[in-house]
Design a protein around this motif. Sequence first.
Motif, PDB file in Angstrom:
ATOM      1  N   LYS A   1       0.847  -1.198   0.000  1.00 28.17           N
ATOM      2  CA  LYS A   1       0.000   0.000   0.000  1.00 28.17           C
ATOM      3  C   LYS A   1       0.878   1.242   0.000  1.00 28.17           C
ATOM      4  CE  LYS A   1      -4.206  -1.686   0.567  1.00 28.17           C
ATOM      5  NZ  LYS A   1      -5.360  -1.319  -0.188  1.00 28.17           N
TER       6      LYS A   1
ATOM      7  N   TYR B   1      -0.108   7.882  -8.592  1.00 22.84           N
ATOM      8  CA  TYR B   1      -0.696   7.770  -7.251  1.00 22.84           C
ATOM      9  C   TYR B   1      -1.445   9.065  -6.981  1.00 22.84           C
ATOM     10  CZ  TYR B   1       2.801   4.099  -6.884  1.00 22.84           C
ATOM     11  OH  TYR B   1       3.566   2.980  -7.102  1.00 22.84           O
TER      12      TYR B   1
ATOM     13  N   LYS C   1       1.135  -5.292  -6.265  1.00 22.41           N
ATOM     14  CA  LYS C   1       0.375  -6.461  -5.822  1.00 22.41           C
ATOM     15  C   LYS C   1       1.339  -7.428  -5.142  1.00 22.41           C
ATOM     16  CE  LYS C   1      -3.618  -6.502  -8.765  1.00 22.41           C
ATOM     17  NZ  LYS C   1      -4.354  -7.152  -9.828  1.00 22.41           N
TER      18      LYS C   1
ATOM     19  N   ILE D   1      -3.102   0.808  -3.788  1.00 26.06           N
ATOM     20  CA  ILE D   1      -2.153  -0.249  -4.154  1.00 26.06           C
ATOM     21  C   ILE D   1      -0.908   0.359  -4.793  1.00 26.06           C
ATOM     22  CG2 ILE D   1      -1.765  -2.234  -5.663  1.00 26.06           C
ATOM     23  CD1 ILE D   1      -4.720  -2.935  -5.293  1.00 26.06           C
TER      24      ILE D   1
ATOM     25  N   ARG E   1       0.617   0.945 -11.348  1.00 30.67           N
ATOM     26  CA  ARG E   1       0.614   0.802  -9.893  1.00 30.67           C
ATOM     27  C   ARG E   1       0.327  -0.614  -9.420  1.00 30.67           C
ATOM     28  NH1 ARG E   1      -3.014   2.084  -6.928  1.00 30.67           N
ATOM     29  NH2 ARG E   1      -4.588   2.694  -8.400  1.00 30.67           N
ATOM     30  N   SER E   2      -0.659  -1.265 -10.002  1.00 32.38           N
ATOM     31  CA  SER E   2      -1.132  -2.521  -9.428  1.00 32.38           C
ATOM     32  C   SER E   2      -0.540  -3.777 -10.071  1.00 32.38           C
ATOM     33  CB  SER E   2      -2.659  -2.576  -9.481  1.00 32.38           C
ATOM     34  OG  SER E   2      -3.095  -2.513 -10.815  1.00 32.38           O
TER      35      SER E   2
END
Length: 192
Positions: free
Chosen positions: A49, A109, A123, A120, A165-166
């Motif tokens: 996170k 972000y 992952k 996130i 990001r994820s």
Amino acid sequence: RVKKTSLPAFANVRKNGIISISLSKGDSLIAAKLTSGKNEVFIATKDGKAVRFAEKDIRDMGRGAQGVRGINLGKNDSVIGMEVVKDKKATLLTVTEHGFSKRTEAQEYRLQSRGGKGIINIKVTEKNGPVVGLNLVSDKDEVMIITEKGMIVRCSVKDVRSTGRSSQGVRMIKFEKGDKVASVARVAKDED
């Protein structure tokens, strides 16, 4: 927790040191950075996170203050790094315990209020492991990755693919079974 203290508060350091922050039992200091007062703060956790917020959301405090909540941690989660984002084109390098990494532009972000659960960053799965390090990097930089068994790898940041990001990231380092990434450090290229 995060706090902001003006630099003159540290002008008269004694031989045995001075208090810079009060910590609760079980807490430890992760990072300290110089800021302009107009930057953004980026905090990342081992469970993948992250939160990005404006530095102005933190009021000035005295040296002995504990600070305010920077990110609301989930159960068994912990903060692994903090960076000060000064450039809108900044890139964040995230490295996991099993040698996976990814680069993501800071602008991916969304700007949030401090103290939230975050969004996130990467992952985290059994394949890539928990997050170990976070660094603000440019294409000219290199990183050193050190494993628990003492293996050191130095590689160029531009060789790490830029992803969203994820994602889970891509394998950056291979090591023998039972070894894990212990630390990551940015190495700035020497100026001519």
